[in-house]
Design a protein around this motif. Sequence first.
Motif, PDB file in Angstrom:
ATOM      1  N   SER A 191     -42.554 -83.372  35.151  1.00 42.01           N
ATOM      2  CA  SER A 191     -42.824 -84.811  35.022  1.00 42.01           C
ATOM      3  C   SER A 191     -43.876 -85.042  33.951  1.00 42.01           C
ATOM      4  O   SER A 191     -44.396 -84.111  33.344  1.00 42.01           O
ATOM      5  N   SER A 192     -44.211 -86.303  33.744  1.00 39.37           N
ATOM      6  CA  SER A 192     -45.230 -86.645  32.747  1.00 39.37           C
ATOM      7  C   SER A 192     -46.599 -86.105  33.141  1.00 39.37           C
ATOM      8  O   SER A 192     -47.486 -85.997  32.316  1.00 39.37           O
ATOM      9  N   ALA A 193     -46.776 -85.774  34.383  1.00 39.60           N
ATOM     10  CA  ALA A 193     -48.050 -85.212  34.843  1.00 39.60           C
ATOM     11  C   ALA A 193     -48.015 -83.688  34.862  1.00 39.60           C
ATOM     12  O   ALA A 193     -48.917 -83.046  35.385  1.00 39.60           O
ATOM     13  N   ASN A 194     -46.947 -83.107  34.282  1.00 36.39           N
ATOM     14  CA  ASN A 194     -46.795 -81.657  34.237  1.00 36.39           C
ATOM     15  C   ASN A 194     -46.712 -81.038  35.631  1.00 36.39           C
ATOM     16  O   ASN A 194     -47.124 -79.909  35.842  1.00 36.39           O
ATOM     17  N   VAL A 195     -46.207 -81.803  36.581  1.00 32.67           N
ATOM     18  CA  VAL A 195     -45.962 -81.265  37.918  1.00 32.67           C
ATOM     19  C   VAL A 195     -44.462 -81.299  38.166  1.00 32.67           C
ATOM     20  O   VAL A 195     -43.728 -82.055  37.538  1.00 32.67           O
ATOM     21  N   ALA A 196     -44.020 -80.452  39.069  1.00 30.69           N
ATOM     22  CA  ALA A 196     -42.586 -80.346  39.311  1.00 30.69           C
ATOM     23  C   ALA A 196     -42.015 -81.638  39.872  1.00 30.69           C
ATOM     24  O   ALA A 196     -42.600 -82.273  40.747  1.00 30.69           O
ATOM     25  N   VAL A 197     -40.861 -82.024  39.360  1.00 31.65           N
ATOM     26  CA  VAL A 197     -40.077 -83.110  39.940  1.00 31.65           C
ATOM     27  C   VAL A 197     -39.068 -82.455  40.871  1.00 31.65           C
ATOM     28  O   VAL A 197     -38.263 -81.633  40.434  1.00 31.65           O
ATOM     29  N   ASP A 198     -39.117 -82.779  42.139  1.00 29.40           N
ATOM     30  CA  ASP A 198     -38.234 -82.113  43.095  1.00 29.40           C
ATOM     31  C   ASP A 198     -37.736 -83.093  44.146  1.00 29.40           C
ATOM     32  O   ASP A 198     -38.110 -84.265  44.177  1.00 29.40           O
ATOM     33  N   TRP A 199     -36.871 -82.570  45.008  1.00 28.59           N
ATOM     34  CA  TRP A 199     -36.267 -83.430  46.023  1.00 28.59           C
ATOM     35  C   TRP A 199     -37.302 -83.932  47.035  1.00 28.59           C
ATOM     36  O   TRP A 199     -37.160 -85.026  47.580  1.00 28.59           O
ATOM     37  N   ALA A 200     -38.336 -83.152  47.277  1.00 27.45           N
ATOM     38  CA  ALA A 200     -39.368 -83.615  48.215  1.00 27.45           C
ATOM     39  C   ALA A 200     -40.027 -84.887  47.701  1.00 27.45           C
ATOM     40  O   ALA A 200     -40.252 -85.838  48.456  1.00 27.45           O
ATOM     41  N   ALA A 201     -40.321 -84.915  46.393  1.00 34.61           N
ATOM     42  CA  ALA A 201     -40.949 -86.110  45.810  1.00 34.61           C
ATOM     43  C   ALA A 201     -39.993 -87.297  45.837  1.00 34.61           C
ATOM     44  O   ALA A 201     -40.398 -88.426  46.141  1.00 34.61           O
ATOM     45  N   TRP A 202     -38.726 -87.043  45.507  1.00 38.09           N
ATOM     46  CA  TRP A 202     -37.747 -88.148  45.501  1.00 38.09           C
ATOM     47  C   TRP A 202     -37.523 -88.673  46.915  1.00 38.09           C
ATOM     48  O   TRP A 202     -37.510 -89.892  47.140  1.00 38.09           O
ATOM     49  N   CYS A 203     -37.346 -87.767  47.884  1.00 36.45           N
ATOM     50  CA  CYS A 203     -37.091 -88.193  49.262  1.00 36.45           C
ATOM     51  C   CYS A 203     -38.273 -88.951  49.853  1.00 36.45           C
ATOM     52  O   CYS A 203     -38.097 -89.905  50.634  1.00 36.45           O
ATOM     53  N   ALA A 204     -39.481 -88.547  49.478  1.00 38.21           N
ATOM     54  CA  ALA A 204     -40.658 -89.265  49.970  1.00 38.21           C
ATOM     55  C   ALA A 204     -40.653 -90.695  49.468  1.00 38.21           C
ATOM     56  O   ALA A 204     -40.978 -91.638  50.200  1.00 38.21           O
ATOM     57  N   LYS A 205     -40.265 -90.869  48.205  1.00 38.46           N
ATOM     58  CA  LYS A 205     -40.237 -92.217  47.622  1.00 38.46           C
ATOM     59  C   LYS A 205     -39.076 -93.040  48.164  1.00 38.46           C
ATOM     60  O   LYS A 205     -39.164 -94.262  48.275  1.00 38.46           O
ATOM     61  N   ALA A 206     -37.969 -92.357  48.505  1.00 31.69           N
ATOM     62  CA  ALA A 206     -36.778 -93.050  48.995  1.00 31.69           C
ATOM     63  C   ALA A 206     -36.761 -93.183  50.515  1.00 31.69           C
ATOM     64  O   ALA A 206     -35.813 -93.762  51.067  1.00 31.69           O
ATOM     65  N   ASP A 207     -37.806 -92.657  51.184  1.00 30.63           N
ATOM     66  CA  ASP A 207     -37.890 -92.697  52.647  1.00 30.63           C
ATOM     67  C   ASP A 207     -36.702 -91.982  53.280  1.00 30.63           C
ATOM     68  O   ASP A 207     -36.112 -92.467  54.255  1.00 30.63           O
ATOM     69  N   THR A 208     -36.353 -90.817  52.718  1.00 35.12           N
ATOM     70  CA  THR A 208     -35.251 -90.011  53.273  1.00 35.12           C
ATOM     71  C   THR A 208     -35.722 -88.577  53.513  1.00 35.12           C
ATOM     72  O   THR A 208     -34.974 -87.621  53.290  1.00 35.12           O
ATOM     73  N   LEU A 209     -36.947 -88.412  53.944  1.00 34.90           N
ATOM     74  CA  LEU A 209     -37.491 -87.070  54.163  1.00 34.90           C
ATOM     75  C   LEU A 209     -36.700 -86.285  55.203  1.00 34.90           C
ATOM     76  O   LEU A 209     -36.712 -85.051  55.198  1.00 34.90           O
ATOM     77  N   GLY A 210     -35.976 -86.994  56.063  1.00 33.57           N
ATOM     78  CA  GLY A 210     -35.152 -86.309  57.062  1.00 33.57           C
ATOM     79  C   GLY A 210     -34.064 -85.453  56.436  1.00 33.57           C
ATOM     80  O   GLY A 210     -33.595 -84.478  57.051  1.00 33.57           O
ATOM     81  N   TRP A 211     -33.657 -85.793  55.200  1.00 35.32           N
ATOM     82  CA  TRP A 211     -32.648 -84.987  54.520  1.00 35.32           C
ATOM     83  C   TRP A 211     -33.098 -83.531  54.360  1.00 35.32           C
ATOM     84  O   TRP A 211     -32.285 -82.613  54.417  1.00 35.32           O
ATOM     85  N   LEU A 212     -34.387 -83.350  54.109  1.00 30.23           N
ATOM     86  CA  LEU A 212     -34.888 -82.020  53.763  1.00 30.23           C
ATOM     87  C   LEU A 212     -34.750 -81.030  54.906  1.00 30.23           C
ATOM     88  O   LEU A 212     -34.666 -79.818  54.691  1.00 30.23           O
ATOM     89  N   GLN A 213     -34.701 -81.517  56.132  1.00 29.20           N
ATOM     90  CA  GLN A 213     -34.610 -80.624  57.284  1.00 29.20           C
ATOM     91  C   GLN A 213     -33.238 -79.954  57.372  1.00 29.20           C
ATOM     92  O   GLN A 213     -33.124 -78.832  57.884  1.00 29.20           O
ATOM     93  N   ASN A 214     -32.206 -80.622  56.895  1.00 35.44           N
ATOM     94  CA  ASN A 214     -30.840 -80.089  56.997  1.00 35.44           C
ATOM     95  C   ASN A 214     -30.189 -79.884  55.624  1.00 35.44           C
ATOM     96  O   ASN A 214     -28.961 -79.765  55.545  1.00 35.44           O
ATOM     97  N   ALA A 215     -30.998 -79.861  54.578  1.00 36.83           N
ATOM     98  CA  ALA A 215     -30.426 -79.797  53.229  1.00 36.83           C
ATOM     99  C   ALA A 215     -29.797 -78.430  52.947  1.00 36.83           C
ATOM    100  O   ALA A 215     -30.312 -77.392  53.369  1.00 36.83           O
ATOM    101  N   ARG A 216     -28.677 -78.469  52.238  1.00 32.18           N
ATOM    102  CA  ARG A 216     -28.064 -77.265  51.687  1.00 32.18           C
ATOM    103  C   ARG A 216     -28.254 -77.321  50.181  1.00 32.18           C
ATOM    104  O   ARG A 216     -27.672 -78.170  49.506  1.00 32.18           O
TER     105      ARG A 216
END
Length: 294
Positions: A191-216
Amino acid sequence: MFAKLPLTALRGFESAARLGSFKAAAQELNISPAAISHQVKSLEAFLGVRLFERSSQNVRLSADGERLQPYLYRALLEIQHGLHMLAPSCTAQSLVVSTTPAFASLWLIPRLGDFHRLHPEIDVRLHSSNDVVDLQRDASVDLAIRALFKPDPQLFEQPLLDEYFGAYCQPGWQPPTAGSPVELIDVPWLSSANVAVDWAAWCAKADTLGWLQNARYRRYDEEQHALQAAVAGHGLVLASNVLVAEAVVRGQLVGYRPEIRLAGARYTVVCVPGRERQVEVRAFSEWVLGRNVG
């Protein structure tokens, strides 16, 4: 006016300074390393300063050498440019463009046919690598297209595209029902802050953190491979809007919850100051800056 300028020694010093090696400079100029050493010593005697710090292992520019090198590089570039303008117009003109493999294959190459049509006299050669080319030292590369997080004061820069990251999928893709697994295509991003852009960051912003528990997860090292997997229907991909643009235009992928965005870099056209005035560099820069992600 210029009778006392040691032109041969200046060219030898410039090559050695740019390449960081007397041996490499000798190969470039087709002379011996001893001849390069002699030219540098004669220039040091002419100027009365030491341009290189020497050791038994290698040589490196002194502070005075560091100050002289960019001025000399630009001066020789201007001479080359002036000579090139007198060359016959029928002579093929070569342009070397450096960028990443992902940007080359996913954004630049699909659009490059338009440049060939407008400028058939210019032979564009792509240098694709994830390693950043030192344009100050590698004179074989005319310009580069880079995703930058901050400006480089040593280069001439022209902003091209602003980047952000979002989720993309095949048309008709449906989100999982509660408790069901979701297939997430994963690839390293910055990202612009030189930190990883990942699904955890996206899910936190999209309020879908529950996806991460069962993600493939479907993991890839290369951006273009991750996008190909998404086009093939292997899951939801977190991708750069710049790199996914062509697939979106073709209807192969669509944005999923496009309001959810993670900050990215800025794609920028860069070259050594002075090169932007070269005919081929100016033509390519004007063309690519006139393009957009559609």
